[in-house]
Write an enzyme that holds these catalytic residues in place. Sequence first.
Site, PDB file in Angstrom:
ATOM      1  N   SER A  34      31.675  40.062  26.081  1.00 25.21           N
ATOM      2  CA  SER A  34      31.229  39.885  24.660  1.00 25.21           C
ATOM      3  C   SER A  34      32.313  39.526  23.685  1.00 25.21           C
ATOM      4  O   SER A  34      32.138  38.576  22.724  1.00 25.21           O
ATOM      5  CB  SER A  34      30.610  41.038  24.286  1.00 25.21           C
ATOM      6  OG  SER A  34      29.529  41.403  24.917  1.00 25.21           O
ATOM      7  N   HIS A  79      47.726  35.849  41.239  1.00 18.59           N
ATOM      8  CA  HIS A  79      46.544  35.411  42.089  1.00 18.59           C
ATOM      9  C   HIS A  79      46.204  34.058  42.038  1.00 18.59           C
ATOM     10  O   HIS A  79      45.575  33.543  43.040  1.00 18.59           O
ATOM     11  CB  HIS A  79      45.267  36.125  41.402  1.00 18.59           C
ATOM     12  CG  HIS A  79      45.210  37.822  41.700  1.00 18.59           C
ATOM     13  ND1 HIS A  79      44.441  38.741  41.157  1.00 18.59           N
ATOM     14  CD2 HIS A  79      46.097  38.431  42.323  1.00 18.59           C
ATOM     15  CE1 HIS A  79      44.829  39.976  41.674  1.00 18.59           C
ATOM     16  NE2 HIS A  79      45.826  39.843  42.304  1.00 18.59           N
ATOM     17  N   GLY A  80      46.657  33.294  40.894  1.00 19.53           N
ATOM     18  CA  GLY A  80      46.327  31.786  40.692  1.00 19.53           C
ATOM     19  C   GLY A  80      44.952  31.506  41.226  1.00 19.53           C
ATOM     20  O   GLY A  80      43.943  32.155  40.682  1.00 19.53           O
ATOM     21  N   ARG A  93      46.610  41.234  32.514  1.00 19.73           N
ATOM     22  CA  ARG A  93      46.309  40.674  33.844  1.00 19.73           C
ATOM     23  C   ARG A  93      46.143  41.686  34.798  1.00 19.73           C
ATOM     24  O   ARG A  93      46.871  42.514  34.565  1.00 19.73           O
ATOM     25  CB  ARG A  93      47.319  39.599  34.546  1.00 19.73           C
ATOM     26  CG  ARG A  93      47.640  38.397  33.472  1.00 19.73           C
ATOM     27  CD  ARG A  93      49.119  37.997  33.808  1.00 19.73           C
ATOM     28  NE  ARG A  93      48.977  37.452  35.585  1.00 19.73           N
ATOM     29  CZ  ARG A  93      49.570  36.690  36.090  1.00 19.73           C
ATOM     30  NH1 ARG A  93      50.333  35.643  35.482  1.00 19.73           N
ATOM     31  NH2 ARG A  93      49.761  36.624  37.349  1.00 19.73           N
ATOM     32  N   CYS A  94      45.068  41.707  35.679  1.00 19.64           N
ATOM     33  CA  CYS A  94      44.978  42.569  36.593  1.00 19.64           C
ATOM     34  C   CYS A  94      46.384  42.755  37.520  1.00 19.64           C
ATOM     35  O   CYS A  94      46.539  43.867  37.815  1.00 19.64           O
ATOM     36  CB  CYS A  94      43.656  42.199  37.504  1.00 19.64           C
ATOM     37  SG  CYS A  94      43.974  40.743  38.336  1.00 19.64           S
ATOM     38  N   SER A 116      36.992  46.241  34.822  1.00 14.58           N
ATOM     39  CA  SER A 116      37.879  47.268  34.627  1.00 14.58           C
ATOM     40  C   SER A 116      37.069  48.306  35.931  1.00 14.58           C
ATOM     41  O   SER A 116      36.007  48.266  35.836  1.00 14.58           O
ATOM     42  CB  SER A 116      37.929  48.121  33.325  1.00 14.58           C
ATOM     43  OG  SER A 116      36.456  48.410  33.071  1.00 14.58           O
ATOM     44  N   ARG A 155      26.508  18.574  45.828  1.00 14.80           N
ATOM     45  CA  ARG A 155      27.189  19.811  45.041  1.00 14.80           C
ATOM     46  C   ARG A 155      28.537  19.458  44.627  1.00 14.80           C
ATOM     47  O   ARG A 155      29.149  19.814  43.908  1.00 14.80           O
ATOM     48  CB  ARG A 155      26.839  21.085  45.549  1.00 14.80           C
ATOM     49  CG  ARG A 155      25.709  21.575  45.696  1.00 14.80           C
ATOM     50  CD  ARG A 155      25.517  22.935  46.545  1.00 14.80           C
ATOM     51  NE  ARG A 155      24.361  22.771  47.230  1.00 14.80           N
ATOM     52  CZ  ARG A 155      24.113  23.726  48.408  1.00 14.80           C
ATOM     53  NH1 ARG A 155      25.128  24.525  48.768  1.00 14.80           N
ATOM     54  NH2 ARG A 155      23.045  23.498  48.970  1.00 14.80           N
ATOM     55  N   LYS A 209      27.552  36.453  33.007  1.00 12.99           N
ATOM     56  CA  LYS A 209      27.632  37.154  32.132  1.00 12.99           C
ATOM     57  C   LYS A 209      29.056  37.199  31.580  1.00 12.99           C
ATOM     58  O   LYS A 209      29.790  38.074  32.147  1.00 12.99           O
ATOM     59  CB  LYS A 209      26.911  38.320  32.474  1.00 12.99           C
ATOM     60  CG  LYS A 209      26.722  39.676  31.502  1.00 12.99           C
ATOM     61  CD  LYS A 209      27.668  39.968  30.380  1.00 12.99           C
ATOM     62  CE  LYS A 209      28.270  41.195  30.171  1.00 12.99           C
ATOM     63  NZ  LYS A 209      28.918  40.964  28.645  1.00 12.99           N
ATOM     64  N   PRO A 210      29.333  36.522  30.806  1.00 13.52           N
ATOM     65  CA  PRO A 210      31.059  36.542  30.168  1.00 13.52           C
ATOM     66  C   PRO A 210      30.960  37.826  28.973  1.00 13.52           C
ATOM     67  O   PRO A 210      30.223  38.337  28.776  1.00 13.52           O
ATOM     68  CB  PRO A 210      31.009  35.187  29.323  1.00 13.52           C
ATOM     69  CG  PRO A 210      29.738  35.061  28.692  1.00 13.52           C
ATOM     70  CD  PRO A 210      28.725  35.593  29.825  1.00 13.52           C
ATOM     71  N   GLU A 253      36.272  42.807  41.844  1.00 20.62           N
ATOM     72  CA  GLU A 253      37.759  42.579  41.509  1.00 20.62           C
ATOM     73  C   GLU A 253      38.134  43.595  40.245  1.00 20.62           C
ATOM     74  O   GLU A 253      37.483  43.143  38.958  1.00 20.62           O
ATOM     75  CB  GLU A 253      37.894  41.134  41.065  1.00 20.62           C
ATOM     76  CG  GLU A 253      37.511  40.276  42.411  1.00 20.62           C
ATOM     77  CD  GLU A 253      38.492  40.390  43.527  1.00 20.62           C
ATOM     78  OE1 GLU A 253      39.738  40.968  43.252  1.00 20.62           O
ATOM     79  OE2 GLU A 253      38.102  39.890  44.461  1.00 20.62           O
TER      80      GLU A 253
HETATM   81  P1  NAP Z   1      35.414  45.262  31.089  1.00 25.51           P
HETATM   82  O1  NAP Z   1      35.641  46.017  30.042  1.00 25.51           O
HETATM   83  O2  NAP Z   1      35.137  46.083  32.371  1.00 25.51           O
HETATM   84  O3  NAP Z   1      34.424  44.141  31.031  1.00 25.51           O
HETATM   85  C1  NAP Z   1      34.248  43.270  32.141  1.00 25.51           C
HETATM   86  C2  NAP Z   1      32.929  42.707  32.148  1.00 25.51           C
HETATM   87  O4  NAP Z   1      31.909  43.514  32.581  1.00 25.51           O
HETATM   88  C3  NAP Z   1      32.438  42.298  30.723  1.00 25.51           C
HETATM   89  O5  NAP Z   1      31.650  41.034  30.895  1.00 25.51           O
HETATM   90  C4  NAP Z   1      31.556  43.350  30.143  1.00 25.51           C
HETATM   91  O6  NAP Z   1      30.593  43.080  29.292  1.00 25.51           O
HETATM   92  C5  NAP Z   1      30.940  43.622  31.577  1.00 25.51           C
HETATM   93  N1  NAP Z   1      30.297  44.986  31.565  1.00 25.51           N
HETATM   94  C6  NAP Z   1      30.873  46.131  31.095  1.00 25.51           C
HETATM   95  N2  NAP Z   1      30.175  47.083  31.390  1.00 25.51           N
HETATM   96  C7  NAP Z   1      29.258  47.070  32.086  1.00 25.51           C
HETATM   97  C8  NAP Z   1      27.866  47.564  32.679  1.00 25.51           C
HETATM   98  N3  NAP Z   1      27.841  48.744  32.679  1.00 25.51           N
HETATM   99  N4  NAP Z   1      27.132  46.822  33.323  1.00 25.51           N
HETATM  100  C9  NAP Z   1      27.258  45.413  33.383  1.00 25.51           C
HETATM  101  N5  NAP Z   1      28.661  44.571  32.832  1.00 25.51           N
HETATM  102  C10 NAP Z   1      29.401  45.488  32.157  1.00 25.51           C
HETATM  103  O7  NAP Z   1      36.871  44.589  31.512  1.00 25.51           O
HETATM  104  P2  NAP Z   1      37.678  43.706  30.293  1.00 25.51           P
HETATM  105  O8  NAP Z   1      38.346  44.411  29.508  1.00 25.51           O
HETATM  106  O9  NAP Z   1      36.783  42.389  30.007  1.00 25.51           O
HETATM  107  O10 NAP Z   1      38.947  42.997  31.424  1.00 25.51           O
HETATM  108  C11 NAP Z   1      39.975  43.555  31.933  1.00 25.51           C
HETATM  109  C12 NAP Z   1      39.647  44.373  33.263  1.00 25.51           C
HETATM  110  O11 NAP Z   1      39.378  43.557  34.164  1.00 25.51           O
HETATM  111  C13 NAP Z   1      41.120  45.130  33.726  1.00 25.51           C
HETATM  112  O12 NAP Z   1      40.675  46.412  34.224  1.00 25.51           O
HETATM  113  C14 NAP Z   1      41.557  44.145  34.637  1.00 25.51           C
HETATM  114  O13 NAP Z   1      42.559  44.757  35.657  1.00 25.51           O
HETATM  115  C15 NAP Z   1      40.307  43.536  35.479  1.00 25.51           C
HETATM  116  N6  NAP Z   1      40.512  42.359  35.977  1.00 25.51           N
HETATM  117  C16 NAP Z   1      40.606  42.379  37.529  1.00 25.51           C
HETATM  118  C17 NAP Z   1      40.670  41.226  38.036  1.00 25.51           C
HETATM  119  C18 NAP Z   1      40.839  41.215  39.714  1.00 25.51           C
HETATM  120  O14 NAP Z   1      40.914  39.985  40.170  1.00 25.51           O
HETATM  121  N7  NAP Z   1      40.927  42.430  40.238  1.00 25.51           N
HETATM  122  C19 NAP Z   1      41.123  39.868  37.321  1.00 25.51           C
HETATM  123  C20 NAP Z   1      40.882  39.882  36.019  1.00 25.51           C
HETATM  124  C21 NAP Z   1      40.663  41.110  35.438  1.00 25.51           C
HETATM  125  P3  NAP Z   1      31.144  43.365  27.641  1.00 25.51           P
HETATM  126  O15 NAP Z   1      32.338  42.518  27.484  1.00 25.51           O
HETATM  127  O16 NAP Z   1      29.917  42.897  27.017  1.00 25.51           O
HETATM  128  O17 NAP Z   1      31.415  44.908  27.457  1.00 25.51           O
END
Ligand code: NAP
Length: 502
Positions: free
Chosen positions: A196, A456-457, A298-299, A246, A81, A193-194, A265
């Site tokens: 969308s 976070h790096g 960024r988170c 989020s 791996r 699951k990236p 996260e």
């Molecule tokens: P998001 O809208 O919450 O989406 C994140 C992922 O979750 C996407 O793949 C989304 O798919 C999916 N998703 C949404 N609703 C879902 C559900 N009910 N069931 C399963 N999957 C679901 O967040 P984002 O706008 O992409 O990213 C920004 C957020 O990520 C911010 O709040 C940021 O703080 C957080 N974040 C946290 C960290 C950390 O390390 N703590 C790091 C990076 C980002 P779709 O795109 O298809 O909706």
Amino acid sequence: MKELPQEFKDIYFVQDGIPYFKTFLAGEWVSSQEFQDIKSPIDLTTFSKVVKLNSQVIDNALDIMYKRGKWDIRDTPGEKRIAIFQRTAELLERYKDYFIDILVLNNGKTRAAAEGEVRAAAERLKLAELDVRKIYGDYVPGDWSNESIEAEAIVKREPLGIVLAITPFNYPLFDVANKLVYSTIAGNAIIIKPASSTPIIAILFAKLLEMAGFPKRSISIITLPGNQMDKLVSDPRISVISFTGSTESGKEVIRSGGIKQYVMELGGGDPALVLSDADPEQTAPKITVGITSYSGQRCDSIKFIFAEEEVYDKLKDLLISELKKVKVGDPRDGSVTMGPLIDERTAEEVEYSVKDAINKGGKVLYGGNRNKNYIEPTLIEIEKDKLKDLYLYNKEVFASIAIFTKVKGIDEMIELSNSRRYGLDAAIFGEDINKIRKLTRMLEVGAIYINDYPKHGIGYFPFGGRKDSGVGREGIGYTIESVTAYKTIVYNYKGRGVWEYM
Ligand code: NAP
């Protein structure tokens, strides 16, 4: 979009001048009649399409992974791996220009930020060896009582089967590489699951894994909107969910997922706490990077600056002059340091939160102007007793916008930081060791960065939140705990059951 090399030809076809991407499901490149648009935040136009999956196709892939894939990866020796990860890193380096181009086009990252993400992903793959050292268990002697004296146990850490890795838009390559490494080095299969809005990178990455010899039935990339994920999230064949996104989406995932193991996260935005003895000349540029890096998407972005009175005015002037140096625009222009937001919806939320802050007594010190999804970095000053009413205090706004507030002493910093529902990280600038010590003890966060902005790096230093910012840790070696389970095996050498002694 730049034409991909010959080796990638089986993962897409061109129609109407744009690439249509298939996806990888348990060993097959899968197409369909339906595709979804992928837009560039640079000009909000469609530059590519990605296959839309239906739930039957996903269920078939899950079935293969559950029956075969989870064993294929588990039966692949750890050293193999690791060798696959090394090869994947080498392939990523070979094809890095294509990955960088997509990160610029699909995410609106500057070239420097895109290069940084590719480098981080390659480094994470190469460091998989460090995770292995955390995959061990215990030996428990039976000497405890007469009933168990003839027995002893080993307690081993075991992979749980299939990890569902749900990733956000902002680090579409690194997050995928990171979740892949810790999940599969521990022996799990993985469904990714990236987001969308930015799924192409994950599809390309799957191609690299295939080329590197990753067990084919042990990985799938699911292109399905988040609001249609309920069925998969609640499927009992999924044992672990590693989610980055989020807080709102995270809560939905836990509600649907029920009893499973989770790495969550989530969001938050971080406070920077500036002590009276901080050097403003060194602090202001670092805070500015913390506010503006990747347009504040960024988170671990800085969203609050709480500064002691003695340093407040000087820091204010310097922050404004640093923010003035940030050049907003098309990230393909080498002189631009801050690109667009991912969509116009977030830009509208920034406008709303600026108005909300002004209505509640805030003053815009810099920025706030919007052109579609491009927003100037924004700094708003407000008094501490008005802070808690702000939209920005109560909700993470995923953009380059921060609040600047004067405080009297560190107790006020602690109170204002801990009263938020989030608890991801904090930054402390200053020298007084006693103040720093008290802050590091009392702040309700997952990580504290002293004299630097939060970053976070690659997770060499583990990170993760408390409260509404999540549970679990991502970090080299640290996440193994969340993607494995203990299994206790009791040996009774006399061949009689332990309870027969009673
Ligand atoms: P998001 O809208 O919450 O989406 C994140 C992922 O979750 C996407 O793949 C989304 O798919 C999916 N998703 C949404 N609703 C879902 C559900 N009910 N069931 C399963 N999957 C679901 O967040 P984002 O706008 O992409 O990213 C920004 C957020 O990520 C911010 O709040 C940021 O703080 C957080 N974040 C946290 C960290 C950390 O390390 N703590 C790091 C990076 C980002 P779709 O795109 O298809 O909706």
